[in-house]
Scaffold this motif. Structure first.
Motif, short mmCIF file in Angstrom:
data_model
loop_
_atom_site.label_atom_id
_atom_site.label_comp_id
_atom_site.label_asym_id
_atom_site.label_seq_id
_atom_site.Cartn_x
_atom_site.Cartn_y
_atom_site.Cartn_z
N SER A 193 68.20 11.68 64.41
CA SER A 193 68.51 12.54 63.27
C SER A 193 68.55 11.78 61.96
O SER A 193 68.79 12.36 60.91
CB SER A 193 69.88 13.20 63.45
N ASN B 175 74.26 29.74 61.91
CA ASN B 175 74.03 28.31 62.18
C ASN B 175 73.01 27.70 61.25
O ASN B 175 73.20 26.59 60.75
CB ASN B 175 73.56 28.13 63.62
N LYS C 125 79.42 19.93 63.68
CA LYS C 125 78.70 21.19 63.86
C LYS C 125 77.81 21.16 65.10
O LYS C 125 77.83 22.08 65.90
CB LYS C 125 77.82 21.46 62.63
N THR C 126 77.03 20.07 65.24
CA THR C 126 76.07 20.05 66.34
C THR C 126 76.70 19.56 67.65
O THR C 126 76.11 19.73 68.70
CB THR C 126 74.88 19.13 66.03
N PHE D 141 78.24 17.34 60.01
CA PHE D 141 77.06 17.52 60.85
C PHE D 141 77.39 17.24 62.31
O PHE D 141 77.05 18.02 63.21
CB PHE D 141 75.95 16.59 60.34
N TYR E 260 72.65 20.39 53.85
CA TYR E 260 71.65 19.77 52.97
C TYR E 260 71.97 19.98 51.50
O TYR E 260 71.60 19.17 50.66
CB TYR E 260 70.24 20.27 53.32
N THR F 87 74.47 27.25 57.89
CA THR F 87 75.39 26.11 57.88
C THR F 87 74.60 24.80 57.71
O THR F 87 74.98 23.93 56.92
CB THR F 87 76.20 26.06 59.18
N THR F 88 73.51 24.70 58.46
CA THR F 88 72.66 23.51 58.30
C THR F 88 72.17 23.39 56.86
O THR F 88 72.22 22.31 56.26
CB THR F 88 71.43 23.62 59.22
#
Ligand SMILES: Nc1ncnc2c1ncn2[C@@H]1O[C@H](COP(=O)(O)OP(=O)(O)OP(=O)(O)O)[C@@H](O)[C@H]1O
Ligand SMILES: [Mg+2]
Lengths: 300, 409, 265
Positions: free
Chosen positions: B320, B112, B312-313, B309, B120, B115-116
């Motif tokens: 954010s 995870n 994903k979240t 994003f 970026y 992935t973040t």
């Protein structure tokens, strides 16, 4: 009428704070063509320093007038020192660099100072004591404007008059104007440009510190982040008035304060900051030279 | 002799900083209980820290002013590692293998985080088009990211559209916003552009925060679906792995596209615009159009990253998309090196991963970003891995034919 | 004779300063003309008007391209004017310092080529072909100007004289028919100036250019120009052949100082 008057004076109050801060932006921009992004943080540091000094003195049992004077003096001195140091670290090595470099460095400085305060002090909101003493003379106006608001407006007005006189008549003031007009030329006729730049940062920061104390006393709380939006708004005021112009910054501050106050009062208070940012965007797009600035032709 | 002078100067500077930071670092007040805490030991830290730092500062400043002329004459070891096929081929193979097996050797949690970090990387590459290649300092890049994320969340919520439909929609909407914002502001000088983009981004965030009926306000939108894989049902661990691979693919795509753009007619025009706007126009380049392309293409990547994003979240809210997020992406570009693709990839991974694995970094994360922006500008404005110009070779045999050899990052 | 450029009663002021006051001039096809005058006379400002950087307050700038119809340039954008066929150099060199010498010239080819975003990403056959063409043409220009030894050097690292010539190379890459040179010999030694003189002649002859140059080096002006225009305080005080200008009392008066210093060169 009553509501209108209330909004008017609240706008005037905000406006005079914006003007105090805008002066710092405009003076630095006039001389270095740099948006001093960290200026809002200097204002926040001024407010914090005053709070710390006042709290210590309160615990030690000083009288309220002594607290005010000492806290204000210490905050002004410290903010000026921070402003001076910021210039030496983040901007001076970049005098010859491409234009965006000092701006990025300024953004870095702003983030650095915010987090420095957050780490060294706290990330919470702190209650702020009203340092402004109740002046009995002001009570007779209390039906139209609160005493602390009146002190804010009067203090700002006095400071702006002093600054105008300083710039107009002292030798340093003249050197500042000369440098703003043409740095190379000023250097040729013997102006110490480095000293002028330092002086500009010191004066701007000192004014910001006073602004910080005034507004924090007025709103009654601070945290490390208050400099960000205040900074952008003050910059808006500077641009609105015409960046580089000192009377412009004062006018811009007042116009912005009033506009914001009426907009929140008559339209919606949810969008308080949106009004200021929208105004900033609109001026920069439609009249980047501002109300009192002159349009400058790029030399080729 | 000279060193003692420097030490003496450092000593005075340290003294200055001790005085300067005294109230903030030493005194801490509890305004409610009226207690003052004195943290004298901090003075020691400040003193030692600023002494060492100011000494290094002087040293580097001197080194910098001396080495201005010699930049780029001898390739550094890092540069050789990156650009000489002898070294970079095996390195690439190792990285590729590592990237592929990563989800199977590391935990769910680590996948995870990675992935973040890859999100970026995409954001950094996108902003690199605007700031690095075209020299347009965009302080509101996060707005395009928000547009992407909210277009996925909202269009999915209202119309039930899926991830793969909305990914291009998010990208196009972000590009559209880029053009919409770009059209009026791109006439402005560099520093004004920075402030206006910042203003626009704040306006968008404040609207998202306050317009409850449209964006559900500060509470945000939850239960955003993860992307589907040909209708196969995935559990949360599998879908995290799926997400990871998706991002690897999108990052590769971004690297490929940005690399191609950079070495094209348009990429050159961006660079020229960054160097000198007026000369660029006088050389026949349409300033507005060229800037708009850079803005829109940069925004496109942010839009896609936003959709990814949100997927994903599965939850987004306006928090954010603050200015700090923009500042962080800017730090990635500045640290990596404006215009340098490899630099930006490395910087994005470093800036996101280091705080996760080293506690020091996570506590001091933001203050370090600030410091990074300042010190990079002063000591290494070209970033950790400086962008290199493409070199052309001339074969003057058959009627002056020249071939481009590619050695960019 | 046909002119390629006609300027009629051009006027421009900066605040109170009358930078151009009713200036008129014509450039004939295939001619080398010179614009001279003391410092601050408004020469560069006139160039800036011709290339769209400043908008004149009054007057006309009319372009007669060899092919195509005549146009009034007053309201054109900078890059449109370049595309129409006027190219210029800058007095205070404005190169793309961080880009290579070849790339500087390649930028000049931009307005004559057309690869777009899709082409850049897909790099299809026609894009590759165009890109090769840009490189080769740019290289040829550098060869002609004598800068081919610097191809891959950064422009900012070039010696001064070479930078001035690179300005010319970049301008040439835009395929102009009228070339405006702002003090091309400034800072050059006599040897370089001589080479520049030959270069300017060959540019005119090989590329069918008309050239207007601003220059303080009187010897160079007298050697090159068929026609000279003299500006002083924004006003045109004289025009004519080099012989006529030498003898013109108004010019001698305006120019005395500069003329004297020109003899030292
Ligand atoms: N953008 C501008 N804004 C205000 N004044 C300007 C501007 N550009 C030029 N001027 C002024 O206009 C006058 C003419 O300048 P210009 O540069 O055209 O002179 P010049 O003839 O090229 O002189 P030189 O030989 O020194 O290059 C000068 O007084 C100059 O200061
Ligand atoms: Mg000139």
């Amino acid at each position: 009428m009553n509501y209108f008057g209330e909004l008017f004076f609240s706008g005037l109050t905000r406006g005079s704070i914006y003007a105090l801060l805008a002066l710092g932006y405009t003076m630095v921009y006039g001389i270095l063509q740099l948006i001093n992004f960290a200026h809002g943080e200097i204002y926040m540091i001024g407010a914090f320093t005053a709070l710390i000094v006042a709290s210590v003195l309160t615990v030690k049992g000083f009288s309220s007038i002594a607290i005010l004077v000492l806290a204000a003096v210490v905050a002004v001195v410290y903010s000026a020192a921070y402003g001076y140091t910021v210039e030496k670290i983040a901007y001076k090595p970049l005098r010859q660099a491409p234009r965006l470099s000092p701006l990025i460095s300024a953004i870095g400085m702003s983030i650095f100072l915010q987090n420095y305060i957050m780490l060294a002090q706290t990330s919470d909101f702190l209650p702020y004591p009203n340092l402004l003493p109740p002046i009995p003379l002001f009570n007779r106006f209390s039906n139209i404007i609160g005493p602390s608001e009146l002190s804010i407006v009067l203090t700002s007005a006095i400071l702006m008059i002093l600054l105008t006189l300083f710039i107009k008549f002292t030798k340093t003031g003249k050197a500042m104007r000369a440098t703003a007009q043409d740095k190379e030329m000023a250097m040729l006729v013997g102006v110490n440009v480095n000293r002028v730049i330092s002086t500009t940062f010191i004066i701007g920061s000192a004014l910001a510190a006073i602004g910080g104390i005034l507004i924090a006393s007025h709103t009654g709380r601070i945290n490390f982040y208050i400099g960000f939006s205040a900074g952008i708004k003050a910059f808006t005021a500077a641009v609105l008035g015409g960046i580089g112009s000192i009377p412009g910054a004062m006018l811009g501050g007042l116009v912005l304060g009033l506009a914001e106050s009426f907009a929140t009062g008559y339209i919606s208070s949810d969008y308080e900051d949106v009004f200021a940012f929208a105004l900033l965007v609109l001026i920069l797009i439609f009249k980047p030279s501002g109300l009192l600035g002159r349009a400058n032709n790029q030399k080729v | 002799m000279k060193i003692t002078a420097e030490l003496k100067k450092s000593f005075y500077i340290a003294l200055w900083f001790i005085l300067l930071t005294f109230p903030i670092m030493v005194i801490r007040v509890n305004t409610i209980e009226q207690i003052v805490i004195w943290r004298w030991v901090n003075l020691l830290y400040v003193g030692i820290g600023s002494f060492v730092l100011s000494f290094l500062w002087q040293l580097f400043l001197k080194k910098k002013s001396r080495s201005v002329q010699t930049i780029g004459t001898k390739p550094s070891p890092l540069r050789r590692l990156l650009y000489e096929p002898k070294f970079n081929r095996p390195a690439l193979v190792v990285i590729a293998i590592f990237t592929i097996i990563f989800p199977f050797i590391f935990s769910h949690y680590q996948v995870n985080i990675m992935t973040t970090a890859l999100i970026y990387v995409m954001l950094g590459l996108g902003l690199n088009i605007e700031v690095g290649l075209a020299g347009l300092l965009d302080l509101g890049y996060v707005a395009f990211y928000a547009v992407g994320a909210y277009s996925y969340a909202l269009l999915n919520y209202h119309f039930g559209l899926g991830f793969w439909t909305l990914l291009p929609v998010g990208a196009i909407l972000a590009a559209f916003f880029g053009i919409l914002i770009g059209l009026p502001v791109l006439r402005l000088r560099g520093d004004y552009l920075a402030i206006v983009t910042l203003g626009f981004a704040e306006i968008i965030r404040l609207i998202l925060e306050n317009w409850n009926t449209f964006s559900f306000g500060p509470s945000g939108i939850s239960n955003i679906p993860r992307p589907g894989l040909f209708g196969i049902k995935l559990n949360s661990e599998q879908s995290a792995i799926y997400m990871y691979y998706l991002l690897v693919i999108f990052c590769l795509l971004a690297i490929f596209v940005v690399h191609r753009l950079k070495n094209s007619r348009i990429g050159r025009a961006w660079n020229a615009l960054r160097e000198d706007e007026l000369a660029c126009q006088a050389a026949g380049i349409d300033k507005t159009r060229t800037k708009l392309t850079a803005f829109a293409l940069g925004a496109t990547w942010a839009g896609m990253a936003g959709v990814l994003f949100a997927a994903k979240t599965t939850f987004i809210n306006p928090a954010s998309f603050t200015f700090l997020e923009s500042a962080m992406i800017l730090s990635i570009v500045v640290l990596g090196g404006m215009g340098s693709i490899i630099g930006v990839v490395i910087a994005a991974l470093a800036i996101i991963l280091l705080p996760e694995y080293l506690r020091v970094f996570s506590d001091y994360r933001m203050i370090l970003f600030g410091a990074v922006l300042i010190t990079m500008m002063i000591f290494r404005p070209q970033g950790i891995i400086a962008d290199m110009r493409k070199k052309y070779e001339s074969h003057k045999t058959s009627g002056s034919k020249i071939k481009g050899i590619d050695q960019n990052g | 004779m046909d002119n390629v450029l006609e300027v009629k009663n051009l006027t421009l002021n900066f605040g109170g300063l009358q930078a151009l006051d009713n200036v008129s001039l014509e450039i004939n096809k295939g001619e080398i003309a010179a614009l001279i005058g003391p410092n601050g006379a408004g020469k560069t400002t006139l160039f800036n008007c011709l290339t769209g950087i400043h908008k004149p307050a009054a007057g006309d700038i009319i372009l007669h391209p060899p092919q195509g119809k005549s146009r009034r340039l007053n309201n054109f954008k900078i890059n449109q004017i370049t595309t129409l066929g006027i190219a210029r150099t800058f007095q205070n060199i404005r190169l793309f310092g961080g880009m290579t010498v070849l790339e500087n010239v390649m930028i000049g080819r931009h307005c004559r080529t057309g690869a777009g975003i899709a082409g850049a990403i897909l790099r299809d056959k026609s894009t590759r072909h165009e890109e090769n063409l840009i490189v080769n043409e740019s290289y040829c220009i550098l060869e002609k100007i004598g800068l081919n030894i610097y191809v891959n050097d950064l422009a900012k690292n070039l010696p001064y004289g070479a930078q001035r010539r690179l300005e010319i190379a970049r301008a040439l890459a835009t395929d102009p028919f009228l070339l405006l040179l702002d003090e091309p010999a400034a800072g050059m030694n006599p040897q370089e100036t001589k080479e520049l003189e030959d270069l300017i002649y060959s540019l005119r002859d090989d590329h069918n250019l008309s050239i207007l140059l601003i220059e303080h080096d009187m010897k160079l002006v007298m050697n090159l120009a068929q026609n000279i225009f003299v500006l002083d305080y924004g006003e045109e005080i004289a025009r004519g052949t080099p012989q006529e200008i030498c003898r013109n009392p108004a010019v001698i008066k305006a120019y005395l100082g500069v003329e004297a210093s020109a003899e030292y060169n």
